[in-house]
Design an enzyme around this catalytic site. Sequence first.
Site, short mmCIF file in Angstrom:
data_model
loop_
_atom_site.label_atom_id
_atom_site.label_comp_id
_atom_site.label_asym_id
_atom_site.label_seq_id
_atom_site.Cartn_x
_atom_site.Cartn_y
_atom_site.Cartn_z
CE LYS A 88 -2.52 -39.42 19.32
NZ LYS A 88 -2.05 -40.71 19.72
CB SER B 193 1.04 -39.59 15.01
OG SER B 193 0.90 -40.96 14.46
#
Length: 462
Positions: free
Chosen positions: A285, A279
């Site tokens: 992420k 991300s």
Amino acid sequence: MKKQSIIRGRFKKEMDEKASVFSASHSFDRKLLPFDIAGSKAHAKMLHKIGLLKKGECDKILKGLNQVQSEIQGGRFPFHDSLEDIHMHVEARLIELTGEAGKKLHTGRSRNDQVATDFRLYCRKAAQELVLLLEKLNKTLLEQAIKHESVFMPGYTHLQQAQVIRAGQHFLAYLNMFERDRSRLMNACERMDELPLGSGALAGTGLGNDRNFLAKELGFSKVTDNSLDAVSDRDFALELLFCIAMTGLHLSRYCEDLIIWFSSEFDAVTIDSSFCTGSSLMPQKSNPDMAELIRGKSGRFTGNLVRLCTTIKALPLSYNRDLQEDKEPVFDSVEEIKKCLEVFTAMLATVSIKKDLLSRQKNDYMLATDLAEYLVKKGIPFRKAHEVTGKLVQYAIQKKKKLSELHLTDYHKFSSQFDSGIYKILDLTRSPDGKNTFGGTSIKEVRRQILKWEKLFKKRHL
Ligand code: ARG
């Protein structure tokens, strides 16, 4: 410098600039170049065979076509809207290179049967390439099924835990789908295998074109049977689009499974990090973007299919210029599905279903059907057994217990038919092997399926 059109003898004026730009298709149909060259070579040889081209002229044309092809492929070839499409560019350049001989190439041919032939050749090659890509995917699926033969996982209906399955069974399910996609493409190829060339603009020609010779040259096993149909039929393109849309849907469903399993809530699968993205904001992420993109592309495939269906819907026979709209959706679907299959197959090879999915379960209610079937085997009608087991589950939920943790005395509150034998079936890892109907998720049936695919792939030399 503007090139003069070579087909405007009956007009006093050149085309309006806007109309010319609007109607030109060379920007996309140049993809047909290799097929157009092959078709023109076959046509030239045929013209020589029926006495309409001298040997020297035919040789000049064949050589000239090679040169045109390499000039265009070289990338510095000037395209002109006034020459509309790839077919006219090839012919006009050939005439520049070979003079009078080149002017004879279009004898007994129309762009209508020419483009129908080129496009079939393109679609046939695309379908063959897709078959190979599906075979690779199916081989990967089989390898994964073998690897996961004995991994257990919850099976879902309504995305609610339903019954325990072997992970191998899940891979094999998709193998069935993609195998149908493969056979659908092979089927479409059979119907595609008819040569339109020699149908002229719509009515055939009066020059005695040897169509069977052409078919042989271009690798078609037969010639089309009706000239009107031959120049206006695009079923072959629609079938290819449908095949692609179907594969796109299968891929999309599979991606959805993987995306859900990859979430931290499910945490059921690992996907190699080389297929995950980070991300731009949240450092922790790891996103399954490849699966999401492939799921997203399925809309595009369905769209392309609907787009061409709509274009064809109300066309009177035979050729209409609307048909020029047939190429872009097909090119787009073919190119995108190839990328999807390549990326998906590579990603799938890295997928692994976690081995502790059952030991992580907080309850064993996925065994309720096994309990009901236990009662059935004791002679209780299924509807009754269903109700008894439903009440038992409700009782276990209230007591915050697993079914396997309830005492036999608890069981007897619901039916006197229960005996200590139930504890043998109250085991999540034993449940799948009870499902031994043909095609079920028992080890016996999963192995039977694996063996069947192994044999079939061996026969195909995969
Ligand atoms: N570019 C045209 C197409 O793709 C080729 C056929 C043109 N035929 C015609 N009668 N204008 O359909």
